[in-house]
Design a protein around this motif. Structure first.
Motif, short mmCIF file in Angstrom:
data_model
loop_
_atom_site.label_atom_id
_atom_site.label_comp_id
_atom_site.label_asym_id
_atom_site.label_seq_id
_atom_site.Cartn_x
_atom_site.Cartn_y
_atom_site.Cartn_z
N UNK A 219 0.85 -1.12 0.04
CA UNK A 219 -0.16 0.07 0.02
C UNK A 219 0.92 1.15 0.03
N UNK A 220 1.92 1.30 0.87
CA UNK A 220 2.99 2.35 0.93
C UNK A 220 4.28 1.82 1.11
N UNK B 126 7.91 3.34 2.76
CA UNK B 126 8.61 4.37 3.71
C UNK B 126 10.17 4.17 3.75
N UNK C 267 7.30 8.77 3.16
CA UNK C 267 6.45 8.06 2.69
C UNK C 267 5.59 8.30 1.50
N UNK D 269 2.80 6.55 -1.36
CA UNK D 269 1.83 5.76 -1.44
C UNK D 269 1.86 5.02 -2.80
N UNK E 163 4.57 -1.95 4.22
CA UNK E 163 3.83 -2.55 5.00
C UNK E 163 3.13 -4.06 4.44
N UNK F 9 -1.48 -2.80 10.58
CA UNK F 9 -0.49 -2.89 9.62
C UNK F 9 0.84 -3.04 10.29
N UNK F 10 1.86 -3.78 9.75
CA UNK F 10 3.36 -3.68 10.42
C UNK F 10 4.07 -3.39 9.18
N UNK F 11 5.21 -2.92 9.53
CA UNK F 11 6.32 -2.61 8.55
C UNK F 11 7.24 -3.76 8.47
N UNK G 214 11.33 -3.97 7.49
CA UNK G 214 12.35 -3.30 6.96
C UNK G 214 13.35 -4.14 6.17
N UNK H 117 -2.09 1.64 14.55
CA UNK H 117 -1.36 0.39 13.92
C UNK H 117 -2.41 0.09 12.74
N UNK I 183 -1.68 1.94 7.08
CA UNK I 183 -0.34 1.55 6.89
C UNK I 183 0.46 2.96 6.34
N UNK J 142 6.46 5.14 12.36
CA UNK J 142 6.90 4.57 13.41
C UNK J 142 8.01 5.52 14.15
#
Lengths: 115, 115
Positions: free
Chosen positions: A30-31, A33, A48, A50, A92, A101-103, A105, B97, B100, B104
């Protein structure tokens, strides 16, 4: 599991030059960062973008996103010694059920800007 | 001070000992996260919490326990430390959370060495 992968792993440039870092990811997002991490410090959010955007600017930062290639790039123009840091892309991952949602890395690109 | 803090910043312990890493945020953010950062792996999510008394596993939860009795605190406990848990641990928070686009915010990290 690693979603984003930055390239190159390390980059060394002279002050005043431009620095370009790339991020590739595997699944639809979705995005996306970008974060910066100075040595011995926590990560700091930079920008960020999108999934429906192709380019975004913030000061000396320019981020592009190509969803067809599942890749993004971060360009830092007119680099300064203070830009020396590691740069991470984060994508995400939607979790079912909780709707949170979580990121995820990548491993980061270590940028060194030589004065 | 406002923000997100971690304590201790550095910790040396021995195999088999219990260790608790503390994380405190002053923004009343709903979500909190624990990551570990290792060379070659980037950041990996250990546990996250959506609110007080709501926690869930991330990518690498084995050997760790979390609790969240208050919104502002999110301690991480290694019940019986192992050498493989030598790492830099980062706590992070986000306002929500469920989007998205959430940014953080990271603490400064705790460098843990298990002998």
């Amino acid at each position: 599991s690693q979603q984003g992968e930055e390239d190159p792993q390390a980059l060394s440039i002279q002050e005043g030059e431009n620095a370009t870092m790339n991020c590739s990811y595997k699944t639809s997002i979705n995005n996306l960062q970008w974060y910066r991490q100075n040595s011995g410090r926590g990560l700091v959010h930079l920008i960020l973008i999108r999934s429906n955007e192709r380019e975004k600017h913030s000061g000396r930062l320019r981020v592009t996103l190509d969803t067809s290639k599942k890749s993004s790039s971060l360009l830092i123009t007119a680099s300064r010694a203070a830009d020396t840091a590691s740069y991470f892309c984060a994508t995400d991952l939607a979790y079912s059920g909780a709707g949170s949602y979580q990121l995820t890395f990548g491993k980061g690109t270590k940028l060194s800007v030589i004065p | 001070d406002a923000g997100i803090t971690q304590s201790p910043r550095y910790k040396i312990t021995e195999t088999g000992r219990q260790v608790t890493l503390m994380c405190h945020q002053t923004w009343s953010h709903s979500y909190m996260f624990w990551y570990r950062q290792d060379l070659g792996h980037g950041l990996r999510l250990i546990y996250y919490s959506a609110a007080a008394d709501i926690t869930d596993k991330g990518e690498v939860p084995d050997g760790y326990v979390v609790s969240r009795s208050k919104t502002e605190n999110f301690p991480l406990t290694l019940e019986s430390a192992t050498r493989s848990q030598t790492s830099v641990y980062f706590c992070a928070s986000s306002e929500s959370g469920t989007s998205s686009t959430d940014t953080q915010y990271f603490g400064p990290g705790t460098r843990l060495t298990v002998l």
